[in-house]
Design an enzyme around this catalytic site. Sequence first.
Site, short mmCIF file in Angstrom:
data_model
loop_
_atom_site.label_atom_id
_atom_site.label_comp_id
_atom_site.label_asym_id
_atom_site.label_seq_id
_atom_site.Cartn_x
_atom_site.Cartn_y
_atom_site.Cartn_z
N ASP A 18 45.34 35.18 45.52
CA ASP A 18 45.05 34.14 44.53
C ASP A 18 46.32 33.53 43.94
OD1 ASP A 18 42.31 34.54 44.82
OD2 ASP A 18 42.25 36.07 43.28
N ARG A 99 44.39 44.48 31.64
CA ARG A 99 44.52 43.03 31.44
C ARG A 99 45.07 42.66 30.06
NH1 ARG A 99 44.97 43.15 36.43
NH2 ARG A 99 43.24 42.47 37.74
N ASP A 128 37.71 39.39 34.51
CA ASP A 128 39.12 39.30 34.15
C ASP A 128 39.47 37.99 33.45
OD1 ASP A 128 39.83 41.81 34.92
OD2 ASP A 128 40.62 41.25 36.87
N SER A 180 38.98 42.73 48.07
CA SER A 180 39.58 42.37 46.79
C SER A 180 39.93 43.67 46.09
CB SER A 180 38.60 41.56 45.94
OG SER A 180 39.16 41.28 44.67
#
Length: 410
Positions: A18, A99, A128, A180
């Site tokens: 990404d 995060r 996220d 992923s």
Amino acid sequence: MAKKEIKKVVLAYSGGLDTSIIIPWLKENYNNCEVIAVSGNVGQGTELEGLEEKAKKTGASKLYIEDLNKEFVEDYIWPTLKAGAVYEGDYLLGTSFARPIIAKRIVEIAKAEGADAICHGCTGKGNDQVRFELAIKAFAPDMEIIAPWRIWDIKSREEEIEYAEKHNIPLKISRETNYSKDKNLWHLSHEGLDLEDPANEPQYNKPGFLEMSVSPEMAPDRPTYVKITFEKGIPVAVDDQKMDAVDIVKTLNKLGGENGIGLADLVENRLVGMKSRGVYETPGGTILYKAHAVLETLCLDRETQHYKELVSKKYAELVYFGQWFTPLREALDAFVDKTQETVTGEVTLKLYKGNMINAGVTSPYSLYDPEVATFDEDDVYDQKDSAGFINLFGLPIKVKAQLDAKRKKQ
């Protein structure tokens, strides 16, 4: 496309699929803006190798790699462990609490660099995006946020790979191994490909699938014993060897991984409303949660222990939902810290082929009294006292039954 003129963007950069394509995409769509990449090191290991060269080759002006490991464990993992927070019974929140700490550091760098916007590579389907953006709002409420997955024309990971190939962006994945994944010091998650169908068994024995662990079948045929020492709910030693927080997690990851501990396969309820299937490896964390829970059975009184279970569930939701920097989470920390004042002692676990067996627990604050609990003769407990207690405790049940019987006769 931009809401305002964007000259400088700070990108949350992992070097994965990404964020690798986001750098050229930002420059194409925001008038060749300057892109500053930031990677928060929370234990990704080899994933950080070669990032600077890669980021600059794809168009970033610079890359910050911030070592957040110590802060990650002490200020995010330990509070969550002390709370006993587990999301939906199985998920030990490995991505969830990584995060906020990364986003907080990104905001600090964005402010120092005078950036016009912060960009992340989270999809519009995932949790996220919420975790990153709530943290950004907590520290830079007026900062512009760019989320390419919500606005670009790319619709799938297959199209991302095509974009990367077109722009000569090197990738460490292929179409066949395009799970992923998210890896940090605490865990590794796997999503996508065959895992999208909950009917499919995870390929635990397939070479390269598991990275932190082995499948239980491949674990040794003999048990491994491990002793963990806690002080006020915080792990401080493994097998009587004092260690810092990061080394404790690493040591237990190795022990747990070798014994097939900490594999979780679950369909979870995402914050955005959909269900998703993921496979998680959390070997050291699973050992720590088990040991901590065992110690609490010895050190917490019944009412506190039972009420803390309610708090633990709410705490897990707050972490999972990205609400780390909130008054409620801080207030719950205060409650949890109070409960942990006596959670000091040693727990021994026997690890065997994916199982953790309690092999002994001691504490100077133990509430377990052998004289009271014994089945042998004792002088401290009068068993006749229980009759009156049961009569009072059962009075509502008795009265209802008597009245029901009277009404039936009428």
